[in-house]
Design an enzyme around this catalytic site. Structure first.
Site, PDB file in Angstrom:
ATOM      1  N   GLU A 164      20.696  91.500  60.426  1.00  0.00           N
ATOM      2  CA  GLU A 164      19.345  92.068  60.538  1.00  0.00           C
ATOM      3  C   GLU A 164      19.403  93.306  61.421  1.00  0.00           C
ATOM      4  O   GLU A 164      20.231  93.394  62.343  1.00  0.00           O
ATOM      5  CB  GLU A 164      18.393  91.030  61.165  1.00  0.00           C
ATOM      6  CG  GLU A 164      16.983  91.592  61.389  1.00  0.00           C
ATOM      7  CD  GLU A 164      15.923  90.544  61.699  1.00  0.00           C
ATOM      8  OE1 GLU A 164      16.279  89.369  61.912  1.00  0.00           O
ATOM      9  OE2 GLU A 164      14.736  90.911  61.737  1.00  0.00           O
ATOM     10  N   GLU A 203       9.679  84.695  56.077  1.00  0.00           N
ATOM     11  CA  GLU A 203       8.805  83.901  56.968  1.00  0.00           C
ATOM     12  C   GLU A 203       7.335  84.316  56.870  1.00  0.00           C
ATOM     13  O   GLU A 203       6.674  84.564  57.878  1.00  0.00           O
ATOM     14  CB  GLU A 203       9.293  84.007  58.424  1.00  0.00           C
ATOM     15  CG  GLU A 203      10.645  83.359  58.634  1.00  0.00           C
ATOM     16  CD  GLU A 203      11.070  83.187  60.092  1.00  0.00           C
ATOM     17  OE1 GLU A 203      10.431  83.767  60.987  1.00  0.00           O
ATOM     18  OE2 GLU A 203      12.050  82.452  60.322  1.00  0.00           O
ATOM     19  N   GLU A 262      18.284  80.874  57.227  1.00  0.00           N
ATOM     20  CA  GLU A 262      18.429  81.130  58.668  1.00  0.00           C
ATOM     21  C   GLU A 262      18.614  79.791  59.346  1.00  0.00           C
ATOM     22  O   GLU A 262      17.743  78.920  59.250  1.00  0.00           O
ATOM     23  CB  GLU A 262      17.199  81.836  59.248  1.00  0.00           C
ATOM     24  CG  GLU A 262      17.096  83.291  58.867  1.00  0.00           C
ATOM     25  CD  GLU A 262      15.970  84.025  59.596  1.00  0.00           C
ATOM     26  OE1 GLU A 262      15.688  83.704  60.768  1.00  0.00           O
ATOM     27  OE2 GLU A 262      15.370  84.914  58.970  1.00  0.00           O
TER      28      GLU A 262
HETATM   29  O1  AHR Z   1      17.047  85.565  63.337  1.00  0.00           O
HETATM   30  C1  AHR Z   1      16.080  86.010  64.223  1.00  0.00           C
HETATM   31  C2  AHR Z   1      14.663  85.931  63.648  1.00  0.00           C
HETATM   32  O2  AHR Z   1      14.324  84.580  63.480  1.00  0.00           O
HETATM   33  C3  AHR Z   1      14.452  86.514  62.266  1.00  0.00           C
HETATM   34  O3  AHR Z   1      14.191  87.873  62.312  1.00  0.00           O
HETATM   35  C4  AHR Z   1      13.251  85.769  61.777  1.00  0.00           C
HETATM   36  O4  AHR Z   1      13.222  85.661  60.379  1.00  0.00           O
HETATM   37  C5  AHR Z   1      13.323  84.443  62.481  1.00  0.00           C
HETATM   38  O5  AHR Z   1      12.132  84.094  63.076  1.00  0.00           O
END
Ligand code: AHR
Length: 501
Positions: free
Chosen positions: A27, A175, A294
């Site tokens: 990210e 999310e 995630e």
């Molecule tokens: O991985 C860190 C963050 O965690 C991501 O940006 C988000 O999708 C999640 O809340």
């Protein structure tokens, strides 16, 4: 201590492990991209500014699918900013992390990074359904994947990328159930938008695989109802639904922390039940698979204040958790949970890959090193390929505050195509060694090829810049295989990989 036991029999299997189970996540957050994978001034950088020392570690980690570019970041992402001549790319505010995004690394650099890693590295691209919608998603798809002869595909070619990127796997936002998400939506709003986006993306290319957003955690108030409503709109249009989960030790309650995988397994079971309920209502023979895109140990409660204090810096040190032996054992247990549900979990992404809650750390201008959590992931990716055997443990249990009664042994086993079997096992006891007996039925196995252990007299030991190899796996002792029975003693608070040949 009572002995923990299970039986392995190739007649009783869970399912085939998808290579995508060993995915990760890059990210635009903190130093994951900048000074993580991309640092043009670094002595180890290649001609594209990628750190070759980091590329080597990523290959050793055995990562497959890599999700990009977020995360919360994607909900403000303008893909057009991230392509074309680097010097012309705009600097933008990233609302998700209160930082400034330079766009020096973008879509083309991401694809170049994957190509450098090798054929096992597959793109998984998220589209922005927070501040944007259908039009921008299909424009990005056309730019990335169309061979040529249209304005956007020719623009990609003019930017120097003659070959299409061939991105097959797409996340429909990130999310979207979370109130923190830029452009957060209700399940009804998101369900409609995801369905419309999916329909349009399939009009370009029906062979894409699409991931709808599930819940950001099992504890979300809207959990399950969110999945049911979103899938009611998208069931025929998507292939996967996402799950996200992060675990940390709360108030010194290590017993609960060590049982985090109890929550992960129940989360998986509950999402499967919800998907199948919607499928049954729709009288559909189709099964939705799970994309656990995630997951990790993340000391989230320590980092929330960090972000709100930021004043739009570029690539600051954020979410740089330094993982202990205990964290690595929990991460190993989370891998076991994913493998135990390999029949339905077809994608999983360790969040994230470098510097940001990551198995690999770097110092700008300096070295890169392996965190404790690197080892269980690398071993699971290397030896966890094949068919998962059904493991039903009987043995000692313990009580936890957060997750009820849990087995002290958490285990799974994977049989490779050459017939070798690897057992992955965690002893959750903080103080006692755990005797293990495994009855092997119908398996032609005669020797213990390896018993690798991650454990330490100091369960808080960590690898750092100044002591990068403080924690590494060691060889287990006294593990035997005779008369169809494997016997071992698992060290307290340990991650174990037992390979039988
Ligand atoms: O991985 C860190 C963050 O965690 C991501 O940006 C988000 O999708 C999640 O809340």
């Amino acid at each position: 201590m009572r002995t923990a036991r299970f039986t392995l029999d190739p007649a009783f299997t869970v399912g085939e492990v998808s290579p995508r189970l060993f995915g990760s996540f890059v990210e635009h957050l903190g130093r994951c991209v900048y000074t993580g994978i991309h640092e043009p001034d670094h002595p180890a950088a290649d001609e594209e500014g990628l750190r070759t020392d980091v590329l080597d570690l990523i290959r050793e980690l055995g990562v497959t699918t890599i999700r990009y570019p977020g995360g919360n970041f994607v909900s403000g992402y303008k893909w057009e900013d991230s392509v074309g001549p680097v010097e012309d790319r705009p600097r933008r505010l990233d609302l998700a992390w209160r930082t400034t995004e330079s766009n020096r690394f973008g879509l083309s650099e991401y694809i170049a990074f994957l190509r450098k890693l090798g054929p096992q590295a597959e793109p998984m691209m998220a589209v922005n359904l927070g501040t944007r919608g259908v039009a921008e998603a299909i424009e990005l798809q056309e730019y990335a994947n169309h061979p040529g002869g249209t304005a956007l595909s020719d623009l990609r070619i003019a930017h120097g990328d003659k070959d299409p990127f061939g991105i097959k796997l797409w996340c429909l936002g990130n999310e979207m159930d979370g109130p923190w998400q830029t452009g957060h939506k209700t399940a009804e709003e998101y369900g409609r938008l995801a369905a419309e986006t999916a329909r349009a993306m399939r009009q370009i290319d029906n062979s894409v695989e699409l991931v709808a957003c599930g819940s950001s955690a099992q504890y979300m108030e809207t959990f399950a109802e969110w999945e049911a409503k979103v899938l009611a709109e998208t069931y025929d249009l998507v292939d996967h639904i996402s799950l996200h989960a992060y675990y940390e030790e709360h108030d010194g309650d290590r017993d609960s922390f060590l049982a985090s995988a109890v929550d992960m397994e129940s989360f998986i079971q509950n999402v499967v039940a919800t998907c199948d309920h919607v499928g049954a209502r729709l009288k559909s023979p189709k099964k939705i698979s799970l994309s656990f895109d995630e997951w990790n140990v993340w000391y989230m409660s320590r980092t929330e204040a960090q972000v709100s204090a930021l004043d739009w810096p570029e690539a600051p040190r954020l979410l740089e958790d330094v993982y202990s032996v205990t964290d690595a054992v929990v991460l190993g247990s989370l891998l076991i949970a994913l493998l135990r549900h390999a029949d339905r979990v077809k994608i999983a992404c360790l969040a994230q890959l470098v510097n940001v809650i990551a198995p690999i750390m770097t110092e700008p201008g300096g070295p890169a090193w392996r965190q404790t959590t690197f080892y269980p992931f690398a071993q699971a990716s290397r030896y966890g390929r094949g068919e998962v055997l059904d493991v039903r443990v009987s043995g000692p249990t313990y009580d936890t505050e957060r997750h009820g009664t849990a087995d002290l042994l958490h285990a799974t086993a994977v049989r490779a195509t050459d017939g070798t079997v690897t057992i992955f096992a965690v002893n959750r006891s903080q103080t006692e060694s755990l005797p293990l007996e495994v009855a092997l039925h119908g398996l032609e196995l005669s020797e213990v090829a390896e018993h690798s252990v991650l454990a330490d007299a100091d369960p808080d030991a960590r690898n750092t810049l100044t002591d990068p190899d403080r924690v590494t796996p060691h060889e287990g002792t006294g593990t035997t295989l005779a008369d169809g029975t494997l016997r071992a003693a698992l060290e307290p608070l340990s991650w174990n990989v037992i390979r039988l040949a």
